[in-house]
Motif scaffolding. Structure first.
Motif, mmCIF file in Angstrom:
data_model
loop_
_atom_site.group_PDB
_atom_site.id
_atom_site.type_symbol
_atom_site.label_atom_id
_atom_site.label_comp_id
_atom_site.label_asym_id
_atom_site.label_seq_id
_atom_site.Cartn_x
_atom_site.Cartn_y
_atom_site.Cartn_z
ATOM 1 N N GLY A 20 2.441 -6.446 19.211
ATOM 2 C CA GLY A 20 3.680 -5.827 18.741
ATOM 3 C C GLY A 20 4.846 -6.117 19.661
ATOM 4 N N GLU A 21 4.601 -6.077 20.960
ATOM 5 C CA GLU A 21 5.645 -6.398 21.936
ATOM 6 C C GLU A 21 6.102 -7.842 21.768
ATOM 7 O OE1 GLU A 21 6.301 -6.695 26.809
ATOM 8 O OE2 GLU A 21 4.432 -5.887 25.986
ATOM 9 N N ALA A 22 5.149 -8.752 21.600
ATOM 10 C CA ALA A 22 5.486 -10.172 21.429
ATOM 11 C C ALA A 22 6.320 -10.391 20.178
ATOM 12 C CB ALA A 22 4.217 -11.010 21.381
ATOM 13 N N ILE A 23 5.964 -9.702 19.085
ATOM 14 C CA ILE A 23 6.720 -9.827 17.835
ATOM 15 C C ILE A 23 8.148 -9.321 18.025
ATOM 16 C CG2 ILE A 23 6.911 -8.944 15.471
ATOM 17 C CD1 ILE A 23 3.807 -8.921 15.424
ATOM 18 N N ALA A 24 8.269 -8.173 18.659
ATOM 19 C CA ALA A 24 9.597 -7.595 18.885
ATOM 20 C C ALA A 24 10.469 -8.531 19.719
ATOM 21 C CB ALA A 24 9.462 -6.236 19.571
ATOM 22 N N LYS A 25 9.910 -9.095 20.779
ATOM 23 C CA LYS A 25 10.679 -9.989 21.635
ATOM 24 C C LYS A 25 11.073 -11.266 20.900
ATOM 25 C CE LYS A 25 8.933 -8.384 26.121
ATOM 26 N NZ LYS A 25 8.119 -8.714 27.303
ATOM 27 N N PHE A 26 10.200 -11.769 20.050
ATOM 28 C CA PHE A 26 10.507 -12.985 19.293
ATOM 29 C C PHE A 26 11.641 -12.726 18.311
ATOM 30 C CE2 PHE A 26 10.087 -16.729 16.797
ATOM 31 C CZ PHE A 26 9.300 -17.637 17.499
ATOM 32 N N LEU A 27 11.575 -11.609 17.592
ATOM 33 C CA LEU A 27 12.632 -11.266 16.642
ATOM 34 C C LEU A 27 13.964 -11.065 17.358
ATOM 35 C CD1 LEU A 27 10.724 -8.771 14.308
ATOM 36 C CD2 LEU A 27 11.425 -11.102 13.743
ATOM 37 N N ALA A 28 13.920 -10.432 18.515
ATOM 38 C CA ALA A 28 15.149 -10.217 19.286
ATOM 39 C C ALA A 28 15.738 -11.542 19.739
ATOM 40 C CB ALA A 28 14.864 -9.318 20.484
ATOM 41 N N ALA A 29 14.871 -12.476 20.148
ATOM 42 C CA ALA A 29 15.358 -13.791 20.579
ATOM 43 C C ALA A 29 16.006 -14.555 19.437
ATOM 44 C CB ALA A 29 14.202 -14.599 21.163
ATOM 45 N N GLU A 30 15.622 -14.208 18.195
ATOM 46 C CA GLU A 30 16.205 -14.842 17.015
ATOM 47 C C GLU A 30 17.465 -14.123 16.530
ATOM 48 O OE1 GLU A 30 15.616 -17.634 15.345
ATOM 49 O OE2 GLU A 30 14.077 -18.249 16.774
ATOM 50 N N GLY A 31 17.879 -13.083 17.260
ATOM 51 C CA GLY A 31 19.141 -12.429 16.949
ATOM 52 C C GLY A 31 19.064 -11.071 16.306
ATOM 53 N N ALA A 32 17.854 -10.633 15.928
ATOM 54 C CA ALA A 32 17.726 -9.316 15.300
ATOM 55 C C ALA A 32 17.858 -8.203 16.343
ATOM 56 C CB ALA A 32 16.382 -9.193 14.590
ATOM 57 N N THR A 33 18.382 -7.073 15.913
ATOM 58 C CA THR A 33 18.309 -5.870 16.731
ATOM 59 C C THR A 33 16.955 -5.238 16.458
ATOM 60 O OG1 THR A 33 20.696 -5.477 16.647
ATOM 61 C CG2 THR A 33 19.283 -3.587 17.163
ATOM 62 N N VAL A 34 16.160 -5.057 17.484
ATOM 63 C CA VAL A 34 14.781 -4.615 17.318
ATOM 64 C C VAL A 34 14.616 -3.177 17.780
ATOM 65 C CG1 VAL A 34 12.384 -5.066 17.910
ATOM 66 C CG2 VAL A 34 13.967 -6.972 17.665
ATOM 67 N N VAL A 35 13.957 -2.383 16.954
ATOM 68 C CA VAL A 35 13.641 -1.005 17.307
ATOM 69 C C VAL A 35 12.197 -0.965 17.783
ATOM 70 C CG1 VAL A 35 13.508 1.385 16.529
ATOM 71 C CG2 VAL A 35 15.263 -0.144 15.593
ATOM 72 N N ILE A 36 12.004 -0.574 19.030
ATOM 73 C CA ILE A 36 10.685 -0.519 19.649
ATOM 74 C C ILE A 36 10.060 0.843 19.369
ATOM 75 C CG2 ILE A 36 9.395 -0.716 21.804
ATOM 76 C CD1 ILE A 36 10.842 -3.289 20.874
ATOM 77 N N THR A 52 16.790 -6.713 26.579
ATOM 78 C CA THR A 52 18.219 -6.715 26.910
ATOM 79 C C THR A 52 18.513 -7.630 28.099
ATOM 80 O OG1 THR A 52 17.897 -4.694 28.226
ATOM 81 C CG2 THR A 52 18.612 -4.424 25.946
ATOM 82 N N ALA A 53 17.550 -7.756 29.013
ATOM 83 C CA ALA A 53 17.735 -8.651 30.151
ATOM 84 C C ALA A 53 17.845 -10.104 29.711
ATOM 85 C CB ALA A 53 16.579 -8.494 31.133
ATOM 86 N N GLU A 54 17.267 -10.423 28.558
ATOM 87 C CA GLU A 54 17.333 -11.780 28.007
ATOM 88 C C GLU A 54 18.507 -11.954 27.045
ATOM 89 O OE1 GLU A 54 15.463 -14.445 28.784
ATOM 90 O OE2 GLU A 54 14.530 -13.226 30.361
ATOM 91 N N GLY A 55 19.353 -10.938 26.963
ATOM 92 C CA GLY A 55 20.516 -11.022 26.097
ATOM 93 C C GLY A 55 20.298 -10.519 24.691
ATOM 94 N N GLY A 56 19.139 -9.933 24.428
ATOM 95 C CA GLY A 56 18.843 -9.411 23.097
ATOM 96 C C GLY A 56 19.285 -7.974 22.930
ATOM 97 N N LYS A 57 19.086 -7.465 21.714
ATOM 98 C CA LYS A 57 19.454 -6.091 21.398
ATOM 99 C C LYS A 57 18.201 -5.309 21.005
ATOM 100 C CE LYS A 57 24.045 -7.408 19.679
ATOM 101 N NZ LYS A 57 24.965 -7.399 18.516
ATOM 102 N N ALA A 58 18.010 -4.156 21.635
ATOM 103 C CA ALA A 58 16.821 -3.357 21.359
ATOM 104 C C ALA A 58 17.114 -1.880 21.518
ATOM 105 C CB ALA A 58 15.677 -3.762 22.290
ATOM 106 N N GLU A 59 16.416 -1.084 20.726
ATOM 107 C CA GLU A 59 16.517 0.368 20.756
ATOM 108 C C GLU A 59 15.108 0.943 20.763
ATOM 109 O OE1 GLU A 59 18.682 1.299 17.235
ATOM 110 O OE2 GLU A 59 20.394 0.016 17.742
ATOM 111 N N MET A 60 15.008 2.250 20.891
ATOM 112 C CA MET A 60 13.705 2.917 20.872
ATOM 113 C C MET A 60 13.645 3.948 19.759
ATOM 114 S SD MET A 60 12.496 3.728 24.788
ATOM 115 C CE MET A 60 13.980 4.641 25.210
ATOM 116 N N ALA A 61 12.451 4.105 19.181
ATOM 117 C CA ALA A 61 12.185 5.186 18.229
ATOM 118 C C ALA A 61 10.753 5.625 18.468
ATOM 119 C CB ALA A 61 12.395 4.728 16.794
#
Length: 266
Positions: A20-36, A52-61
């Motif tokens: 799940g972590e790998a999927i989230a990071k891949f989607l974020a690298a492709e530009g999606a905002t990912v909710v963890i 976020t350290a890699e320039g992506g966008k992520a939130e938590m739920a």
């Protein structure tokens, strides 16, 4: 390749570790905002920080999807900054049980976590996708859904249910602009799997180096045509493709990413 996911919001359940972590990071690298999503604030925060350290966008739920109240809390938080466009139902677990040790209570628990958690999220998030006339729902399944083994009967059956509900959902989403598909991984080299294999390697005589252990595992436990275990990013890439506009003509399908573990003509 640009998968055109910039501006999309994706919720990946069970994304604080492993696949799940790998999927989230891949989607974020492709530009999606990912909710963890997960139950541990510490682990979720670590994944958000890494993205976020890699320039992506992520939130938590955070929340337990095995309960209605938990699912409600997750959806409320996930949608706080906007509707979810991509739902990846990855959360799930299994026990090393057999027909003699898997009680009916454990069967019910497995189905609640592995199947009903996905149903809860679908029922809460797909309506807004219908309204938007665009959405992606992706179940993480597995080859054991169609070729079960004697061990883990409750887990095998729960995977089959995941595959089945995904196809049923695809039929229900006809002409809606929303698709429903399955990614079915084989054995994947996540940290927990590597730790387990290194632990049991001496009993199987697989050697001491990781290369020998992996070859022994594939030879004796999960034979496939590639000759190794899958890597998390290989499964994540299939998920990202199905989440993208390029996969608009795919629905009700299963994409196997298993090195040829499952052998079928059709």
């Amino acid at each position: 390749m640009n998968l055109q996911l910039t501006g999309k919001r994706a919720l990946v359940t069970g994304s604080t570790a492993g696949l799940g972590e790998a999927i989230a990071k891949f989607l974020a690298a492709e530009g999606a905002t990912v909710v963890i999503n997960g139950r541990s604030h510490e682990r979720a925060a670590a994944v958000v920080a890494a993205i976020t350290a890699e320039g992506g966008k992520a939130e938590m739920a955070l929340g337990d999807l095995a309960t209605d109240a938990g699912a409600d809390a997750v959806v409320a938080e996930a949608c706080r900054s906007g509707a979810i466009d991509i739902l990846v139902n990855n959360a799930g677990y299994y026990h090393h049980l057999d027909w003699n040790t898997a009680s009916t209570e454990r069967w019910m628990e497995t189905f609640d976590v592995n199947v009903l958690s996905a149903v809860r999220m679908i029922q809460r998030l797909v309506p807004s996708m219908r309204e938007a006339r665009w959405g992606r729902v992706i179940q993480i399944g597995g080859g054991l859904a169609g070729q079960p083994i004697s061990m883990q009967p409750d887990y095998n059956a729960s995977l089959a249910a995941r595959h089945n509900l995904a196809v049923s959902l695809a039929r229900d989403l006809k002409n809606s602009g929303v698709t429903s598909n399955i990614v079915a991984p084989g054995a994947v080299l996540v940290p927990s799997v590597k730790e387990l294999l290194e632990k049991i390697a001496p009993a199987h005589g697989w050697g001491e180096s990781w290369e020998d252990i992996e070859q022994g595992c594939v030879r004796d436990m999960v034979p496939n045509d590639v000759g190794r275990l899958g890597r998390p990013d290989e499964i994540a890439a299939a998920v990202a493709y199905l989440a993208s506009p390029y996969a608009a003509y795919i629905s009700g399908a299963t994409i196997r990413v298993d090195g040829g573990t499952v052998r079928a003509v059709f």
